[in-house]
Write an enzyme that holds these catalytic residues in place. Sequence first.
Site, PDB file in Angstrom:
ATOM      1  N   ASP A 113      -5.998  -0.045  -5.169  1.00  0.00           N
ATOM      2  CA  ASP A 113      -7.039  -0.893  -5.757  1.00  0.00           C
ATOM      3  C   ASP A 113      -6.580  -2.321  -6.026  1.00  0.00           C
ATOM      4  OD1 ASP A 113      -5.310  -0.527  -7.866  1.00  0.00           O
ATOM      5  OD2 ASP A 113      -6.839   0.143  -9.296  1.00  0.00           O
ATOM      6  N   VAL A 167       0.130   4.064  -8.271  1.00  0.00           N
ATOM      7  CA  VAL A 167      -0.031   3.905  -9.721  1.00  0.00           C
ATOM      8  C   VAL A 167      -1.489   4.092 -10.140  1.00  0.00           C
ATOM      9  CG1 VAL A 167       0.336   2.398 -11.706  1.00  0.00           C
ATOM     10  CG2 VAL A 167       2.019   2.467  -9.861  1.00  0.00           C
ATOM     11  N   SER A 169      -4.263  -3.401  -7.898  1.00  0.00           N
ATOM     12  CA  SER A 169      -3.824  -3.677  -9.274  1.00  0.00           C
ATOM     13  C   SER A 169      -2.398  -4.222  -9.328  1.00  0.00           C
ATOM     14  CB  SER A 169      -3.941  -2.416 -10.140  1.00  0.00           C
ATOM     15  OG  SER A 169      -3.280  -1.317  -9.543  1.00  0.00           O
ATOM     16  N   HIS A 192       3.482   0.861  -3.642  1.00  0.00           N
ATOM     17  CA  HIS A 192       3.519   0.750  -5.102  1.00  0.00           C
ATOM     18  C   HIS A 192       2.120   0.577  -5.682  1.00  0.00           C
ATOM     19  CE1 HIS A 192       7.944   0.100  -6.263  1.00  0.00           C
ATOM     20  NE2 HIS A 192       7.928   0.550  -5.024  1.00  0.00           N
ATOM     21  N   ASP A 194      11.233   2.201  13.756  1.00  0.00           N
ATOM     22  CA  ASP A 194      11.499   3.327  14.652  1.00  0.00           C
ATOM     23  C   ASP A 194      11.951   4.517  13.817  1.00  0.00           C
ATOM     24  OD1 ASP A 194      14.080   2.700  13.878  1.00  0.00           O
ATOM     25  OD2 ASP A 194      14.651   1.815  15.797  1.00  0.00           O
TER      26      ASP A 194
END
EC number: 1.11.1.7
Length: 346
Positions: A90, A86, A92, A82, A273
């Site tokens: 970084d 976006v 964020s 996630h 797996d």
Amino acid sequence: MHVISLSLSSIFFFLFLTSTILISPVQPTTSKPPAPRPHRELSADYYSKKCPQLETLVGSVTSQRFKEVPISAPATIRLFFHDCFVEGCDGSILIETKKGSKKLAEREAYENKELREEGFDSIIKAKALVESHCPSLVSCSDILAIAARDFIHLAGGPYYQVKKGRWDGKRSTAKNVPPNIPRSNSTVDQLIKLFASKGLTVEELVVLSGSHTIGFAHCKNFLGRLYDYKGTKRPDPSLDQRLLKELRMSCPFSGGSSGVVLPLDATTPFVFDNGYFTGLGTNMGLLGSDQALFLDPRTKPIALEMARDKQKFLKAFGDAMDKMGSIGVKRGKRHGEIRTDCRVFL
């Protein structure tokens, strides 16, 4: 995923019933987030002189968390995904909204409401330990990338070198989240378009979806498949009938299932797996977006290959994670910062 109000007994009940068998309800991507930058900007030995013990420090936290709070593994892996999709990788996603502010940070977006606190806590703990040894030197985004790799490996997945040198981003905005996160009912067309906007191929889309081998989902993310598929008032015809009956027991049409989560790979839900792919092959995919990968001619051959060859999947997954980790990398004070607290900007 804000979970497990599901009892252990109900998990085992579900696993018993289903001898075979990172998520939110679709919206095509419209923005153009940054594609991966060349790997020359990142290097595995970036901290070799500044903080040579970095991976050992992070590893001490992740190994302890994996033993004590195993849900930290899928929670942190999903957090990394996630984050990267976006604003780029970084950190964020880790920013908290300031009290009283109307400008909501990424983690407050609807699509991120199910991100579990165990993932955030793992990074906060790792950052605190790293700061005590290497103050103001290591970015939160690099710690998140290392921790995600650690949890993948601890769960039985591949160990790959994490290239480092990311700086933490200077903005985190909830409104940027919706067009950049896949939904539980995304079509294959939408998934391919979204992943392509990040510089990722169709094969990498399928391979990275394999992280669901240790993932969980709330009932609301697949309830439509059980009772009203695409407005037909009928269940999804691609859903295995035994699974349908079992899922309806755990997820009634109305009431009583808001806190229930079920594994995306019920055979080995805490083992990394290729069980996720073998489940798709028997119509045991929990999410519509997952099962769709086995129905579309562009993605089915890849999913079949991953189901047949576990080692090939693990190798491909490590490579895909390495590539994903370079999406939208920030470098230098003009574009980034090195936070001392991952939750607040400098």
